[in-house]
Design a protein around this motif. Structure first.
Motif, PDB file in Angstrom:
ATOM      1  N   ALA A 121       0.829  -1.206   0.000  1.00 38.81           N
ATOM      2  CA  ALA A 121       0.000   0.000   0.000  1.00 38.81           C
ATOM      3  C   ALA A 121       0.861   1.253   0.000  1.00 38.81           C
ATOM      4  CB  ALA A 121      -0.929  -0.015   1.218  1.00 38.81           C
ATOM      5  N   LEU A 122       1.952   1.212   0.779  1.00 37.47           N
ATOM      6  CA  LEU A 122       2.881   2.346   0.788  1.00 37.47           C
ATOM      7  C   LEU A 122       3.491   2.565  -0.588  1.00 37.47           C
ATOM      8  CD1 LEU A 122       4.586   4.503   2.247  1.00 37.47           C
ATOM      9  CD2 LEU A 122       6.214   2.677   2.837  1.00 37.47           C
ATOM     10  N   GLY A 123       3.869   1.468  -1.253  1.00 33.04           N
ATOM     11  CA  GLY A 123       4.466   1.590  -2.579  1.00 33.04           C
ATOM     12  C   GLY A 123       3.525   2.232  -3.580  1.00 33.04           C
ATOM     13  N   TYR A 124       2.261   1.816  -3.574  1.00 26.60           N
ATOM     14  CA  TYR A 124       1.311   2.406  -4.521  1.00 26.60           C
ATOM     15  C   TYR A 124       0.925   3.831  -4.129  1.00 26.60           C
ATOM     16  CZ  TYR A 124       0.894  -2.059  -6.859  1.00 26.60           C
ATOM     17  OH  TYR A 124       1.177  -3.194  -7.563  1.00 26.60           O
ATOM     18  N   LEU A 125       1.004   4.150  -2.837  1.00 25.27           N
ATOM     19  CA  LEU A 125       0.794   5.532  -2.413  1.00 25.27           C
ATOM     20  C   LEU A 125       1.917   6.416  -2.945  1.00 25.27           C
ATOM     21  CD1 LEU A 125      -0.845   7.539  -0.672  1.00 25.27           C
ATOM     22  CD2 LEU A 125       0.642   6.942   1.243  1.00 25.27           C
ATOM     23  N   LEU A 126       3.159   5.945  -2.836  1.00 22.19           N
ATOM     24  CA  LEU A 126       4.291   6.696  -3.389  1.00 22.19           C
ATOM     25  C   LEU A 126       4.188   6.804  -4.907  1.00 22.19           C
ATOM     26  CD1 LEU A 126       7.242   5.183  -1.288  1.00 22.19           C
ATOM     27  CD2 LEU A 126       6.169   7.430  -1.017  1.00 22.19           C
ATOM     28  N   LEU A 127       3.663   5.738  -5.536  1.00 19.32           N
ATOM     29  CA  LEU A 127       3.489   5.776  -6.988  1.00 19.32           C
ATOM     30  C   LEU A 127       2.509   6.870  -7.392  1.00 19.32           C
ATOM     31  CD1 LEU A 127       4.524   4.112  -9.440  1.00 19.32           C
ATOM     32  CD2 LEU A 127       2.409   2.796  -9.290  1.00 19.32           C
ATOM     33  N   GLY A 128       1.496   7.092  -6.550  1.00 26.23           N
ATOM     34  CA  GLY A 128       0.537   8.157  -6.822  1.00 26.23           C
ATOM     35  C   GLY A 128       1.108   9.546  -6.637  1.00 26.23           C
ATOM     36  N   MET A 129       2.302   9.650  -6.048  1.00 24.20           N
ATOM     37  CA  MET A 129       2.960  10.949  -5.870  1.00 24.20           C
ATOM     38  C   MET A 129       4.215  11.071  -6.733  1.00 24.20           C
ATOM     39  SD  MET A 129       2.534  11.526  -1.746  1.00 24.20           S
ATOM     40  CE  MET A 129       3.369   9.999  -1.275  1.00 24.20           C
TER      41      MET A 129
END
Length: 457
Positions: free
Chosen positions: A103-111
């Motif tokens: 989830a953290l990885g995809y959150l960073l991907l969104g930024m």
């Protein structure tokens, strides 16, 4: 010849594995199906858009390829360690950690507004995106050996449904301004919901049917977490030294390394080699599928996309047919794997020599079934031969082997396409024939082991 000896594993403790209670095993297993569905649903929303997004950030095709290969390398080296880690600390905490870091990885991907941030965002996902592997290991802990192919087949089918629906939703959000970032945030939120679902499962209670499942297997299903707790207690009660934070960290590290060594020194090389060969063969079939169909038959990519979706849907449905199929084979997983491998080889050969598009549709229809059955059988066979006490490690090693295939297949496909559009699938036929030959050479060994097991039962 005698039955193959399973790899050595840490001596089991006195307690049976904790399993969920109250809701019953069926309800718990169904919740894991939902975990697999949400995982693939969220991932498939984002993955088809990655190449477009990294290109929009100004990356060249070479840089984009390097970033993609970097993710593959992380998966290759982390699969075995994360699987073994789940054997040591328990499925609950390892599964939660993998979901939350993803989830953290995809959150960073969104930024990610630069190529560098994009590459950084892929690191936690590359290391911890092993939700499905740990879920399969957990399923193998919960059900009997005869039920395992059916349950894992249903789990794969539920996950495949998510992979079918995800791109549709992701494509819809892409039409919106800043759609990729919104899709990434939604994916991250789905993973957080998944973590909440895992957290709410009744992990601490012991199921009343656990003893019944133990009698159906030759080894009692003792979790590595129980072994770890037992070793910690023995250190605490011993007269040598008291526990320190360093000792608490060192015990699971040593256990992980011992488990990996036991798998490396086992006689499962032929099963892992068959997995590698068939993974590469199927990847070669799909590697230039759209381009080859257009060049050979003049079919537009849009219609080819419908054909791929049709095949994926059939693959998901095939997972629900594993129960009747395994009963037809009297739960002889090795024979079922051999026959599905032969069928896959014949169908790829039929595709590579097809003279019309209807032959391609026919081969794609049955290939969806044969590959689904083959993937489930190879996983079940690894767990049967290796033992449930190291199920996380075995599934992790299997995923690492598949990751090697993902690295090899594009290279072989590129070389084969220099000769003909039919080159990649033709090469896949050759690799499948080698896999069949290896299985035929080892048939007496596994059949004798199965007969001995039936006599003991």
């Amino acid at each position: 010849m005698g039955a193959p000896e399973p790899p050595s594993a840490p001596r089991p403790g006195p307690a049976p594995p904790p399993a969920p209670r109250g809701a019953g095993p069926g309800r718990f297993v169904h919740c894991l199906y939902l975990v697999g569905f949400l995982d693939f649903f969220g991932v498939s929303m984002v993955v088809p858009l990655l190449s477009l997004h990294v290109k929009s950030l100004g990356a060249s095709p070479t840089v984009a390829g390097v970033v993609g290969s970097f993710y593959g390398l992380l998966q290759l080296f982390s699969s075995t360690f994360v699987g073994c880690w789940s054997d040591v600390i328990g499925r609950q905490y390892s599964l939660l950690a993998c979901i939350l870091f993803s989830a953290l990885g995809y959150l960073l991907l969104g930024m990610s507004t630069t190529v560098c941030l994009f590459a950084i965002a892929r690191v936690p996902v590359g290391i911890f995106k092993h939700t499905l592997s740990i879920s399969k290991a957990l399923l193998s802990d919960l059900v009997s050996e005869k039920e395992r192919p059916l349950v894992i087949g249903h789990f794969n089918a539920a996950s495949s449904v998510g992979f079918i629906l995800g791109p549709v939703v992701g494509g819809y959000f892409t039409e919106i301004e800043s759609g990729f970032y919104l899709t990434s945030f939604i994916c991250s939120f789905i993973f957080i919901l998944n973590a909440g679902l895992v957290w709410m499962l009744p992990w601490s209670e012991e199921h009343t049917d656990s003893n019944e499942n133990e009698q159906t297997t030759s080894n009692s299903k003792v979790t590595a977490k129980a072994n770890y707790d037992l070793r910690v207690k023995s250190l605490a009660n011993g007269a040598t030294t008291s526990d320190t934070p360093l000792q608490s960290l060192w015990i699971p590290v040593v256990s992980v390394l011992k488990r990996i060594k036991s798998i490396a020194c086992s006689d499962l090389w032929d099963i892992f080699l068959v997995r590698l060969l068939m993974s590469v063969a199927v990847m070669l079939y799909y590697s230039n599928f759209v381009l080859a169909i257009e060049e050979r038959f003049g079919v537009k990519p849009k219609l080819t996309g419908y054909l791929i979706s049709y095949s994926s849907t059939l693959g998901a449905l095939a997972g629900f047919l594993l129960g009747p199929i395994t009963r037809l084979y009297q739960h002889n997983t090795y024979a079922l794997l051999l026959h599905s491998t032969v069928l896959t080889c014949v169908l790829i050969m039929l595709y590579s020599t097809a003279l019309g598009i209807w032959t391609v549709i026919l081969s794609s229809t049955f290939l969806a079934f044969s590959t689904t059955v083959g993937r489930t059988c190879i996983t079940d066979l690894e767990l049967t031969l290796g033992g449930n006490q190291a199920s996380g490690t075995l599934i992790g090693v299997g995923q690492s082997v598949t990751s090697v295939g993902r690295i090899i297949a594009p290279l072989l496909s590129g070389i084969a396409q220099e000769f003909s559009p039919c080159g990649p699938p033709s090469l896949g036929v050759g690799l499948a024939l080698v896999a069949i030959l290896i299985m035929l050479m080892n048939t007496p060994r596994y059949c004798s082991g199965r007969n001995a097991k039936l006599k003991s039962e």
